[in-house]
Write a protein that holds these residues in place. Structure first.
Motif, mmCIF file in Angstrom:
data_model
loop_
_atom_site.group_PDB
_atom_site.id
_atom_site.type_symbol
_atom_site.label_atom_id
_atom_site.label_comp_id
_atom_site.label_asym_id
_atom_site.label_seq_id
_atom_site.Cartn_x
_atom_site.Cartn_y
_atom_site.Cartn_z
ATOM 1 N N ALA B 25 -39.659 14.031 -26.558
ATOM 2 C CA ALA B 25 -39.274 13.234 -25.390
ATOM 3 C C ALA B 25 -39.324 11.750 -25.712
ATOM 4 O O ALA B 25 -38.464 10.980 -25.280
ATOM 5 N N ARG B 107 -37.359 16.300 -20.021
ATOM 6 C CA ARG B 107 -36.538 15.336 -20.750
ATOM 7 C C ARG B 107 -35.928 15.977 -21.998
ATOM 8 O O ARG B 107 -34.758 15.741 -22.324
ATOM 9 N N THR B 110 -33.001 18.118 -20.963
ATOM 10 C CA THR B 110 -31.777 17.417 -20.565
ATOM 11 C C THR B 110 -31.157 16.601 -21.690
ATOM 12 O O THR B 110 -29.959 16.368 -21.683
ATOM 13 N N GLY B 161 -28.322 15.784 -9.665
ATOM 14 C CA GLY B 161 -28.341 14.434 -10.230
ATOM 15 C C GLY B 161 -29.508 13.628 -9.693
ATOM 16 O O GLY B 161 -30.234 12.970 -10.440
ATOM 17 N N MET B 162 -29.715 13.712 -8.390
ATOM 18 C CA MET B 162 -30.820 12.954 -7.783
ATOM 19 C C MET B 162 -32.160 13.374 -8.355
ATOM 20 O O MET B 162 -32.983 12.534 -8.735
ATOM 21 N N ASN B 164 -32.808 15.360 -11.105
ATOM 22 C CA ASN B 164 -32.922 15.294 -12.566
ATOM 23 C C ASN B 164 -33.096 13.856 -13.040
ATOM 24 O O ASN B 164 -33.753 13.605 -14.043
ATOM 25 N N TRP B 165 -32.435 12.926 -12.351
ATOM 26 C CA TRP B 165 -32.484 11.519 -12.763
ATOM 27 C C TRP B 165 -33.809 10.850 -12.404
ATOM 28 O O TRP B 165 -34.219 9.874 -13.019
ATOM 29 N N MET B 166 -34.488 11.399 -11.373
ATOM 30 C CA MET B 166 -35.759 10.824 -10.898
ATOM 31 C C MET B 166 -36.716 10.499 -12.029
ATOM 32 O O MET B 166 -37.380 9.468 -12.030
ATOM 33 N N THR B 168 -36.266 9.749 -15.046
ATOM 34 C CA THR B 168 -35.919 8.714 -16.021
ATOM 35 C C THR B 168 -36.397 7.355 -15.523
ATOM 36 O O THR B 168 -36.470 6.425 -16.300
ATOM 37 N N TRP B 169 -36.697 7.268 -14.220
ATOM 38 C CA TRP B 169 -37.099 5.958 -13.695
ATOM 39 C C TRP B 169 -38.455 5.978 -13.005
ATOM 40 O O TRP B 169 -39.110 4.963 -12.883
ATOM 41 N N PHE B 170 -38.891 7.153 -12.565
ATOM 42 C CA PHE B 170 -40.178 7.229 -11.891
ATOM 43 C C PHE B 170 -41.298 6.890 -12.859
ATOM 44 O O PHE B 170 -41.364 7.439 -13.947
ATOM 45 N N LYS B 171 -42.170 5.987 -12.442
ATOM 46 C CA LYS B 171 -43.348 5.737 -13.274
ATOM 47 C C LYS B 171 -44.252 6.942 -13.188
ATOM 48 O O LYS B 171 -44.509 7.470 -12.116
ATOM 49 N N ARG B 174 -49.426 9.245 -9.748
ATOM 50 C CA ARG B 174 -50.169 10.268 -9.019
ATOM 51 C C ARG B 174 -49.230 11.347 -8.511
ATOM 52 O O ARG B 174 -48.067 11.088 -8.219
ATOM 53 N N THR B 177 -47.065 10.914 -5.305
ATOM 54 C CA THR B 177 -45.833 10.178 -5.500
ATOM 55 C C THR B 177 -44.629 11.106 -5.607
ATOM 56 O O THR B 177 -43.642 10.950 -4.904
ATOM 57 N N MET B 181 -41.365 12.245 -2.792
ATOM 58 C CA MET B 181 -39.927 12.095 -3.025
ATOM 59 C C MET B 181 -39.125 13.318 -2.613
ATOM 60 O O MET B 181 -37.957 13.202 -2.225
#
Lengths: 220, 220
Positions: B25, B107, B110, B161-162, B164-166, B168-171, B174, B177, B181
């Motif tokens: 990853a 990751r 994908t 998309g929503m 799967n893409w989460m 790549t940007w979600f820190k 916890r 969190t 979502m």
DNA sequence: CCTACCGATCGGTAGG
DNA sequence: CCTACCGATCGGTAGG
């Protein structure tokens, strides 16, 4: 005195970048060799190194030229001075068109950024953040209540998820196909915004930060 | 008579898979060496080859075990016999939880599928299609009108998309969190469905196929 | 004969 | 711009 560059220099560079983007998108950056790039372009390997100093520069140019076109879209749309919703709809449409014309470059940008030298990677990620900020600002202008709830950045990223993910499953086809998806994405997004506001603040009530900065980073 | 395997054999395998998923990853499959995997796991390289016959098998196990958990989620939710909307909401929540617990594996699934040996890749892509079909069937049951318009598969892929893409940007943070979502994604999706149906048939009127099969493929 | 490993090195190929 | 190479490292396996 420096000699002039051959007139076809820039053209050759762009052709090489396009072929390299295709190879990187298909096989991945790390497992594509410079020999393969040279062969595909019909040039010798030393000739390839005449146009680009190393493999990283090839990757950096692909990412940065694609990103520059996306930034130009943002600036052009902002210059029109539209209201938030039509502005976002237009940006979605222009992004989808841009992605459709540069599917290889887009895939490289989303999958191979991790292979960039750190200075280049930093610049590329900052460029991505510029684009996300522009979209998020338009969403916030449209729905200050969602902004106050700290939901604008997460929702903007869900929007990017829809359009960025499209090109992992869309069959490469006619342009009308891509064009037809833009309003669907926009309708889904704007239609869904109304439903989000009711339940989300409850789900997030235990969180302390209002701007959502501890919940999501816009970089990787 | 075959001798019993050491009791820690399976445990050691799972530990190696988890470390390999982290490395793949972070650095990508192709640019991670078996030496690095072995070193990270605290075993010699020959020992690593005792647990997995080659590098491809490592990748295949990571993808297939993750996919098996996602399939299990689908089957468990379907077994509850819920109505379409609550079923989809529950699947979104369970997927997000699963992704949160297996971010590295997700990751790899994908981004590194293209490096799998072709037989393994075929099986993995078929597994992905199974999951997409299950979601799409629930959406179609909920909204037969969208199904008739050929929009169910594209809309289902926007939903994927929503989520799967989460990641790549979600820190990475916890659990609350990620849990927060899931209902936001669901609200955005269900809220948006109502808005899509009005304009989309117009945008697609020049298309001849009703099921949308020429417009989108659910594989890559 | 098996397994579970080790230190050392194989044949090829990568980027440059 | 070519052939001919380099230092290093790759995935995988030898003998013990």
């Amino acid at each position: 005195m420096a000699r002039r560059r051959a007139p076809g220099f820039e053209i050759q560079r762009e052709q090489i970048l396009a072929e390299a983007a295709l190879l990187f998108a298909q096989r991945g950056y790390a497992s594509t060799s410079m020999n393969e790039v040279a062969e595909r372009c019909g040039v010798s390997k030393p000739a390839l190194y005449h146009y680009f100093k190393d493999k990283n520069e090839l990757l950096a140019f692909i990412c940065e030229e694609h990103l520059a076109r996306l930034k130009a879209v943002v600036l052009e749309v902002e210059a029109l001075g539209l209201d938030p919703e039509p502005a976002i709809r237009l940006m979605i449409r222009r992004f989808v068109e841009e992605y459709a014309d540069a599917q290889n470059e887009h895939r490289v940008l989303t999958e191979d950024v991790k292979f960039l030298a750190s200075e280049d990677r930093t610049r590329v990620l900052e460029g991505e953040r510029f684009i996300v900020r522009a979209l998020a600002a338009a969403v916030a202008r449209m729905r200050p209540d969602l902004d106050a709830a700290g939901l604008v950045k997460p929702l903007t990223m869900l929007l990017f998820g829809m359009i960025n993910w499209m090109f992992t499953w869309f069959k490469s086809g006619r342009r009308v196909t891509h064009a037809a998806m833009a309003p669907i994405v926009a309708d889904l997004f704007f239609g869904g915004l109304g439903a989000v506001v009711e339940t989300a603040p409850l789900a997030l009530e235990s969180e302390g930060d209002k701007d959502g900065s501890s919940r999501c980073g816009l970089d990787r």
